[in-house]
Motif scaffolding. Structure first.
Motif, PDB file in Angstrom:
ATOM      1  N   ARG A  35      -6.088 -36.119 -16.189  1.00 51.71           N
ATOM      2  CA  ARG A  35      -5.891 -36.466 -14.778  1.00 51.71           C
ATOM      3  C   ARG A  35      -5.861 -35.209 -13.902  1.00 51.71           C
ATOM      4  NH1 ARG A  35      -0.059 -38.121 -14.063  1.00 51.71           N
ATOM      5  NH2 ARG A  35       0.081 -35.870 -14.348  1.00 51.71           N
ATOM      6  N   ASP A  36      -5.076 -34.219 -14.317  1.00 52.15           N
ATOM      7  CA  ASP A  36      -4.926 -33.016 -13.503  1.00 52.15           C
ATOM      8  C   ASP A  36      -6.215 -32.191 -13.507  1.00 52.15           C
ATOM      9  OD1 ASP A  36      -2.408 -33.955 -13.213  1.00 52.15           O
ATOM     10  OD2 ASP A  36      -1.445 -32.479 -14.517  1.00 52.15           O
ATOM     11  N   TYR A  37      -6.874 -32.132 -14.656  1.00 47.43           N
ATOM     12  CA  TYR A  37      -8.130 -31.388 -14.767  1.00 47.43           C
ATOM     13  C   TYR A  37      -9.175 -32.008 -13.837  1.00 47.43           C
ATOM     14  CZ  TYR A  37     -12.335 -29.469 -16.977  1.00 47.43           C
ATOM     15  OH  TYR A  37     -13.535 -28.850 -17.219  1.00 47.43           O
ATOM     16  N   ALA A  38      -9.279 -33.335 -13.868  1.00 51.42           N
ATOM     17  CA  ALA A  38     -10.249 -34.034 -13.001  1.00 51.42           C
ATOM     18  C   ALA A  38      -9.977 -33.713 -11.530  1.00 51.42           C
ATOM     19  CB  ALA A  38     -10.166 -35.533 -13.230  1.00 51.42           C
ATOM     20  N   GLY A  39      -8.712 -33.581 -11.188  1.00 50.34           N
ATOM     21  CA  GLY A  39      -8.346 -33.295  -9.803  1.00 50.34           C
ATOM     22  C   GLY A  39      -8.628 -31.854  -9.408  1.00 50.34           C
ATOM     23  N   ARG A  40      -8.744 -30.976 -10.385  1.00 48.00           N
ATOM     24  CA  ARG A  40      -8.872 -29.544 -10.088  1.00 48.00           C
ATOM     25  C   ARG A  40     -10.308 -29.056  -9.935  1.00 48.00           C
ATOM     26  NH1 ARG A  40      -4.858 -28.772 -14.090  1.00 48.00           N
ATOM     27  NH2 ARG A  40      -6.507 -28.296 -15.569  1.00 48.00           N
ATOM     28  N   PHE A  41     -11.211 -29.508 -10.824  1.00 49.55           N
ATOM     29  CA  PHE A  41     -12.536 -28.860 -10.809  1.00 49.55           C
ATOM     30  C   PHE A  41     -13.461 -29.477  -9.754  1.00 49.55           C
ATOM     31  CE2 PHE A  41     -13.319 -32.090 -14.177  1.00 49.55           C
ATOM     32  CZ  PHE A  41     -14.480 -32.680 -13.680  1.00 49.55           C
ATOM     33  N   PRO A  42     -14.284 -28.625  -9.119  1.00 51.39           N
ATOM     34  CA  PRO A  42     -15.257 -29.155  -8.163  1.00 51.39           C
ATOM     35  C   PRO A  42     -16.470 -29.687  -8.929  1.00 51.39           C
ATOM     36  CG  PRO A  42     -15.264 -26.734  -8.154  1.00 51.39           C
ATOM     37  CD  PRO A  42     -14.343 -27.158  -9.246  1.00 51.39           C
ATOM     38  N   ALA A  43     -16.880 -30.909  -8.630  1.00 49.47           N
ATOM     39  CA  ALA A  43     -18.052 -31.464  -9.327  1.00 49.47           C
ATOM     40  C   ALA A  43     -19.187 -31.657  -8.330  1.00 49.47           C
ATOM     41  CB  ALA A  43     -17.685 -32.785  -9.978  1.00 49.47           C
ATOM     42  N   ARG A  44     -20.386 -31.231  -8.722  1.00 51.17           N
ATOM     43  CA  ARG A  44     -21.561 -31.349  -7.839  1.00 51.17           C
ATOM     44  C   ARG A  44     -21.912 -32.826  -7.622  1.00 51.17           C
ATOM     45  NH1 ARG A  44     -23.299 -27.441 -11.237  1.00 51.17           N
ATOM     46  NH2 ARG A  44     -24.523 -28.938 -12.428  1.00 51.17           N
ATOM     47  N   ASP A  45     -21.930 -33.548  -8.719  1.00 50.21           N
ATOM     48  CA  ASP A  45     -22.283 -34.975  -8.657  1.00 50.21           C
ATOM     49  C   ASP A  45     -21.623 -35.679  -9.848  1.00 50.21           C
ATOM     50  OD1 ASP A  45     -23.779 -34.213 -10.873  1.00 50.21           O
ATOM     51  OD2 ASP A  45     -25.571 -33.870  -9.662  1.00 50.21           O
ATOM     52  N   ILE A  46     -21.871 -36.965  -9.981  1.00 49.56           N
ATOM     53  CA  ILE A  46     -21.190 -37.720 -11.030  1.00 49.56           C
ATOM     54  C   ILE A  46     -21.607 -37.251 -12.445  1.00 49.56           C
ATOM     55  CG2 ILE A  46     -22.808 -39.698 -10.958  1.00 49.56           C
ATOM     56  CD1 ILE A  46     -19.001 -39.956 -11.481  1.00 49.56           C
ATOM     57  N   ALA A  47     -22.853 -36.823 -12.576  1.00 50.77           N
ATOM     58  CA  ALA A  47     -23.318 -36.357 -13.895  1.00 50.77           C
ATOM     59  C   ALA A  47     -22.542 -35.095 -14.294  1.00 50.77           C
ATOM     60  CB  ALA A  47     -24.817 -36.075 -13.861  1.00 50.77           C
ATOM     61  N   ASP A  48     -22.345 -34.223 -13.320  1.00 49.04           N
ATOM     62  CA  ASP A  48     -21.596 -32.986 -13.557  1.00 49.04           C
ATOM     63  C   ASP A  48     -20.124 -33.326 -13.901  1.00 49.04           C
ATOM     64  OD1 ASP A  48     -21.268 -30.187 -13.590  1.00 49.04           O
ATOM     65  OD2 ASP A  48     -20.397 -30.250 -11.566  1.00 49.04           O
ATOM     66  N   PHE A  49     -19.563 -34.281 -13.164  1.00 48.71           N
ATOM     67  CA  PHE A  49     -18.183 -34.715 -13.413  1.00 48.71           C
ATOM     68  C   PHE A  49     -18.048 -35.254 -14.844  1.00 48.71           C
ATOM     69  CE2 PHE A  49     -14.778 -37.839 -13.458  1.00 48.71           C
ATOM     70  CZ  PHE A  49     -13.739 -37.170 -12.812  1.00 48.71           C
ATOM     71  N   ASN A  50     -18.983 -36.132 -15.220  1.00 48.69           N
ATOM     72  CA  ASN A  50     -18.927 -36.736 -16.563  1.00 48.69           C
ATOM     73  C   ASN A  50     -19.015 -35.671 -17.656  1.00 48.69           C
ATOM     74  OD1 ASN A  50     -18.785 -39.219 -15.382  1.00 48.69           O
ATOM     75  ND2 ASN A  50     -20.959 -39.708 -15.652  1.00 48.69           N
ATOM     76  N   LYS A  51     -19.872 -34.702 -17.430  1.00 49.71           N
ATOM     77  CA  LYS A  51     -20.078 -33.640 -18.434  1.00 49.71           C
ATOM     78  C   LYS A  51     -18.777 -32.844 -18.636  1.00 49.71           C
ATOM     79  CE  LYS A  51     -22.994 -29.689 -18.990  1.00 49.71           C
ATOM     80  NZ  LYS A  51     -23.354 -28.707 -17.988  1.00 49.71           N
TER      81      LYS A  51
END
Ligand code: RI2
Length: 313
Positions: free
Chosen positions: A31-47
């Protein structure tokens, strides 16, 4: 990334330990990691999430609560990173709250099996098992606990500290004294790191010896285990891997170097067959171990279908 790696290291080194605690810590970290990193798009987020999930799962191989927690959070949905983040947050918070409630509920259900005046033996340090003893004590039953040291990591010291702070009379014994004291006890209550589809319980090394001694002495053995400690994958024939920890937990590297033909074996867990277990106390009820299959099928929300779904550790 730094905090993710720190959390993973804390789980690996057992600074964060206990099957339930590592599951909650992994869910919170995702949860905290997801909130911290900037993701370009959903594919980047999923990776990035997949990387974090795999890193957390790799820290300790035996406690099924860990991959089950990670899998519960990795069911997130979202068309874009913002939606996905919100979904991760919701699922992680849900898992953590449910987990805390489960430990409490196990205490309530399990305490009904404890009688006034009982002497209980426990092994290692299980918050679910301690919850039963705490609830029995809080409900006015006078109990006495015999706690093993649980070498090599001495989690028994955590148990006696917790019980002492609750005002429960406790004796600390060395692991090898279990059979000696078995005649003095009424009931064994221990935790679990994993429960297989056939009702076997994987828990701290020595658990199966305690259960065997209890079986011989005709004393009841209760296992306190939240439903997320049941292993869906064992239904597909997979075995639960037993973690082998470093030799220096048992003997220093320096001392070991004095020998040429000695190796150290340090499995952290063992397997207790269901024949030696009377009851598994979960948050959805106290069940005979033979009913493990039902728990996996009915209560692990992600069920069998999910095992083969898009994300798989
Ligand atoms: P709770 C622990 O593993 C012990 O084996 C304990 O019985 C089990 O987790 C369950 O603990 P370790 O982390 O989830 O000490 O009930 O290797 O707290």
């Amino acid at each position: 990334m730094k905090q993710l790696k720190e959390t993973a290291e804390k789980i690996k080194s057992m600074e964060i330990r206990g099957a339930g605690r590592i599951a909650r810590a992994a869910a919170a970290e995702l949860r905290d990691y997801a909130g911290r990193f900037p993701a370009r798009d959903i594919a980047d987020f999923n990776k990035k999430m997949k990387y974090a999930a795999e890193l957390l799962i790799s820290t300790r191989p035996t406690a099924v609560s860990l991959p089950n927690a990670v899998r519960a959070v990795m069911r997130y949905v979202g068309e874009n990173p913002e939606e996905a983040k919100a979904s991760v947050r919701k699922l992680a918070d849900e898992f953590i709250t449910n987990s805390e409630n489960a430990v409490r509920k196990i205490g309530e259900i399990g305490a009904r099996r404890v009688r006034d005046g009982d002497t209980i033996m426990t092994h290692c340090n299980s918050s679910a098992a301690v919850s039963i003893m705490a609830e029995a004590h809080a409900s006015g039953k006078k109990i006495n606990v015999i706690a093993t040291e649980s070498r090599p990591r001495m989690q028994g010291h955590l148990t006696i500290k917790q019980l002492d702070s609750l005002g429960i009379e406790t004796s600390l014994i060395v692991d090898s004294a279990v059979r000696y004291f078995m005649k003095d006890i009424d009931l064994v209550i221990m935790g679990a790191d994993a429960v297989t589809a056939n009702g076997s319980v994987i828990n701290k090394i020595g658990t199966s010896q305690v259960a065997l001694a209890a079986h011989e002495a005709r004393k009841n053995v209760i296992i306190a285990a939240e439903t997320y400690k049941f292993s869906p994958r064992t239904l597909l024939g997979e075995l639960v891997e037993i973690e082998e920890r470093d030799s220096d937990e048992v003997i220093s590297k320096e001392k070991l170097r004095e020998f040429s033909k000695v190796i150290v074996k340090n499995p952290a867990f063992d397997i207790t067959p269901r024949e030696y277990i009377d009851l598994i106390c979960t948050e959805v009820g106290a069940i005979p171990p033979e009913m493990a299959y039902i728990i996996i099928k009915e209560y692990l929300g992600w069920g069998l279908g999910e095992i083969n779904s898009n994300w798989k550790s």
